[in-house]
Design a protein around this motif. Structure first.
Motif, PDB file in Angstrom:
ATOM      1  N   TYR A  88      39.995  40.294  50.295  1.00  0.00           N
ATOM      2  CA  TYR A  88      40.314  41.616  49.745  1.00  0.00           C
ATOM      3  C   TYR A  88      39.687  42.686  50.652  1.00  0.00           C
ATOM      4  O   TYR A  88      38.637  43.239  50.329  1.00  0.00           O
ATOM      5  N   PRO A  89      40.307  42.979  51.794  1.00  0.00           N
ATOM      6  CA  PRO A  89      39.666  43.853  52.790  1.00  0.00           C
ATOM      7  C   PRO A  89      39.623  45.340  52.443  1.00  0.00           C
ATOM      8  O   PRO A  89      38.824  46.074  53.021  1.00  0.00           O
ATOM      9  N   GLN A  90      40.444  45.789  51.498  1.00  0.00           N
ATOM     10  CA  GLN A  90      40.530  47.213  51.192  1.00  0.00           C
ATOM     11  C   GLN A  90      40.318  47.473  49.702  1.00  0.00           C
ATOM     12  O   GLN A  90      40.698  46.661  48.863  1.00  0.00           O
ATOM     13  N   ALA A  91      39.742  48.626  49.416  1.00  0.00           N
ATOM     14  CA  ALA A  91      39.761  49.178  48.066  1.00  0.00           C
ATOM     15  C   ALA A  91      40.626  50.425  48.171  1.00  0.00           C
ATOM     16  O   ALA A  91      40.541  51.164  49.164  1.00  0.00           O
ATOM     17  N   THR A  92      41.483  50.640  47.185  1.00  0.00           N
ATOM     18  CA  THR A  92      42.390  51.782  47.249  1.00  0.00           C
ATOM     19  C   THR A  92      42.431  52.517  45.915  1.00  0.00           C
ATOM     20  O   THR A  92      42.110  51.953  44.862  1.00  0.00           O
ATOM     21  N   PHE A  93      42.819  53.766  45.998  1.00  0.00           N
ATOM     22  CA  PHE A  93      43.095  54.556  44.801  1.00  0.00           C
ATOM     23  C   PHE A  93      44.366  55.341  45.074  1.00  0.00           C
ATOM     24  O   PHE A  93      44.504  55.973  46.118  1.00  0.00           O
ATOM     25  N   LYS A  94      45.285  55.267  44.129  1.00  0.00           N
ATOM     26  CA  LYS A  94      46.529  56.029  44.224  1.00  0.00           C
ATOM     27  C   LYS A  94      46.698  56.751  42.897  1.00  0.00           C
ATOM     28  O   LYS A  94      46.810  56.118  41.850  1.00  0.00           O
ATOM     29  N   GLY A  95      46.662  58.084  42.956  1.00  0.00           N
ATOM     30  CA  GLY A  95      46.737  58.836  41.719  1.00  0.00           C
ATOM     31  C   GLY A  95      47.335  60.211  41.900  1.00  0.00           C
ATOM     32  O   GLY A  95      47.909  60.529  42.947  1.00  0.00           O
ATOM     33  N   LYS A  96      47.154  61.019  40.845  1.00  0.00           N
ATOM     34  CA  LYS A  96      47.726  62.360  40.837  1.00  0.00           C
ATOM     35  C   LYS A  96      46.815  63.288  40.049  1.00  0.00           C
ATOM     36  O   LYS A  96      46.316  62.918  38.987  1.00  0.00           O
ATOM     37  N   LEU A  97      46.585  64.493  40.599  1.00  0.00           N
ATOM     38  CA  LEU A  97      45.821  65.505  39.879  1.00  0.00           C
ATOM     39  C   LEU A  97      46.540  65.814  38.565  1.00  0.00           C
ATOM     40  O   LEU A  97      47.765  65.937  38.546  1.00  0.00           O
ATOM     41  N   GLU A 116      45.619  54.489  39.791  1.00  0.00           N
ATOM     42  CA  GLU A 116      45.207  53.089  39.847  1.00  0.00           C
ATOM     43  C   GLU A 116      44.150  52.875  40.922  1.00  0.00           C
ATOM     44  O   GLU A 116      44.359  53.208  42.089  1.00  0.00           O
ATOM     45  N   LEU A 117      43.030  52.312  40.503  1.00  0.00           N
ATOM     46  CA  LEU A 117      41.952  51.927  41.407  1.00  0.00           C
ATOM     47  C   LEU A 117      42.068  50.418  41.606  1.00  0.00           C
ATOM     48  O   LEU A 117      42.050  49.656  40.640  1.00  0.00           O
ATOM     49  N   THR A 118      42.213  50.007  42.862  1.00  0.00           N
ATOM     50  CA  THR A 118      42.309  48.582  43.178  1.00  0.00           C
ATOM     51  C   THR A 118      41.075  48.182  43.971  1.00  0.00           C
ATOM     52  O   THR A 118      40.827  48.695  45.063  1.00  0.00           O
ATOM     53  N   VAL A 119      40.293  47.289  43.384  1.00  0.00           N
ATOM     54  CA  VAL A 119      39.084  46.752  44.004  1.00  0.00           C
ATOM     55  C   VAL A 119      39.100  45.245  43.782  1.00  0.00           C
ATOM     56  O   VAL A 119      39.396  44.780  42.684  1.00  0.00           O
ATOM     57  N   HIS A 120      38.779  44.490  44.823  1.00  0.00           N
ATOM     58  CA  HIS A 120      38.709  43.029  44.710  1.00  0.00           C
ATOM     59  C   HIS A 120      40.047  42.452  44.248  1.00  0.00           C
ATOM     60  O   HIS A 120      40.107  41.470  43.528  1.00  0.00           O
ATOM     61  N   GLY A 121      41.148  43.141  44.626  1.00  0.00           N
ATOM     62  CA  GLY A 121      42.486  42.687  44.282  1.00  0.00           C
ATOM     63  C   GLY A 121      42.909  42.958  42.852  1.00  0.00           C
ATOM     64  O   GLY A 121      43.993  42.547  42.435  1.00  0.00           O
ATOM     65  N   VAL A 122      42.079  43.653  42.086  1.00  0.00           N
ATOM     66  CA  VAL A 122      42.370  43.920  40.667  1.00  0.00           C
ATOM     67  C   VAL A 122      42.624  45.409  40.469  1.00  0.00           C
ATOM     68  O   VAL A 122      41.782  46.237  40.799  1.00  0.00           O
ATOM     69  N   LYS A 123      43.808  45.730  39.914  1.00  0.00           N
ATOM     70  CA  LYS A 123      44.161  47.121  39.631  1.00  0.00           C
ATOM     71  C   LYS A 123      43.679  47.512  38.248  1.00  0.00           C
ATOM     72  O   LYS A 123      43.834  46.762  37.291  1.00  0.00           O
ATOM     73  N   GLN A 124      43.100  48.705  38.173  1.00  0.00           N
ATOM     74  CA  GLN A 124      42.667  49.274  36.900  1.00  0.00           C
ATOM     75  C   GLN A 124      43.189  50.701  36.815  1.00  0.00           C
ATOM     76  O   GLN A 124      43.059  51.461  37.773  1.00  0.00           O
ATOM     77  N   THR A 125      43.766  51.062  35.681  1.00  0.00           N
ATOM     78  CA  THR A 125      44.168  52.441  35.459  1.00  0.00           C
ATOM     79  C   THR A 125      42.909  53.235  35.170  1.00  0.00           C
ATOM     80  O   THR A 125      42.117  52.850  34.313  1.00  0.00           O
ATOM     81  N   ARG A 126      42.714  54.314  35.921  1.00  0.00           N
ATOM     82  CA  ARG A 126      41.494  55.115  35.782  1.00  0.00           C
ATOM     83  C   ARG A 126      41.833  56.601  35.723  1.00  0.00           C
ATOM     84  O   ARG A 126      42.813  57.051  36.314  1.00  0.00           O
ATOM     85  N   THR A 127      40.992  57.329  35.035  1.00  0.00           N
ATOM     86  CA  THR A 127      41.001  58.783  35.057  1.00  0.00           C
ATOM     87  C   THR A 127      39.633  59.179  35.584  1.00  0.00           C
ATOM     88  O   THR A 127      38.620  58.883  34.962  1.00  0.00           O
TER      89      THR A 127
END
Length: 185
Positions: A88-97, A116-127
């Motif tokens: 799992y080389p990357q952590a990502t966040f894709k969202g919108k203000l 969505e915050l993706t860390v360790h291959g697991v996506k979590q919906t976050r605010t």
């Protein structure tokens, strides 16, 4: 760095031309774990981000191996035992203000970004809360938030349970420059 460049290009190709695109190739991300036996700190300043001021879309990517620790053994355990950085080389966040911000006006604006915050291959919906600062046309975003290890299936062995907190404090800071599709202009 090659992966970050590819991700930046992919994100920018999704955005429509003519929109207010801003990029940051050296965002700072730090983590802090306070535990009874030992505090753990690490940081990187190589995260990449794209912000579309027209739509409010915000994307981040950070290479897990780019985090630097004070102790090399901590860094090794972080990458190999907990984060499995090869897998799992990357952590990502894709969202919108959640509310628009006028980036032509100086000021400090509290923001909330949902995505969505993706860390360790697991996506979590976050605010995630943060601040957007505009000064003289320069856009800077900052945020501090917690990430629970269990939410991303990061296992903490019983043997070191007192060395690592169940939640990790994250600090993010990115200063953006307008995206120029043709740098020679």
């Amino acid at each position: 760095m090659k992966h970050i460049s590819i991700i930046l290009l992919a994100w920018m190709s999704i955005f429509q031309t003519g929109q207010d695109l801003y990029v940051c190739k050296n965002a700072s991300v730090s983590l802090y774990s306070s535990a009874p036996i030992e505090d753990i700190k690490a940081a990187t300043n190589t995260a990449a981000s794209v912000f579309n001021a027209t739509t409010g879309e915000l994307n981040f990517s950070v290479a897990i191996r780019s985090f630097k620790f004070d102790k090399s053994l901590m860094q090794e355990h972080f990458n190999e035992n907990y984060m499995e950085s090869d897998k799992y080389p990357q952590a990502t966040f894709k969202g919108k203000l959640q509310a628009p911000v006028d980036v032509t006006r100086d000021g400090t604006f509290p923001i909330t970004v949902a995505g969505e915050l993706t860390v360790h291959g697991v996506k979590q919906t976050r605010t995630i809360p943060g601040n957007l600062v505009i000064k003289g046309g320069v856009i800077t975003m900052t945020s501090e938030f917690m990430v629970k290890c269990a939410d991303h299936h990061i296992d903490i062995p019983q043997l070191v349970f007192h060395n690592i907190a169940e939640s990790i404090k994250m600090n993010v800071s990115a200063t953006y420059a307008p995206y120029k599709s043709n740098p020679t202009k």
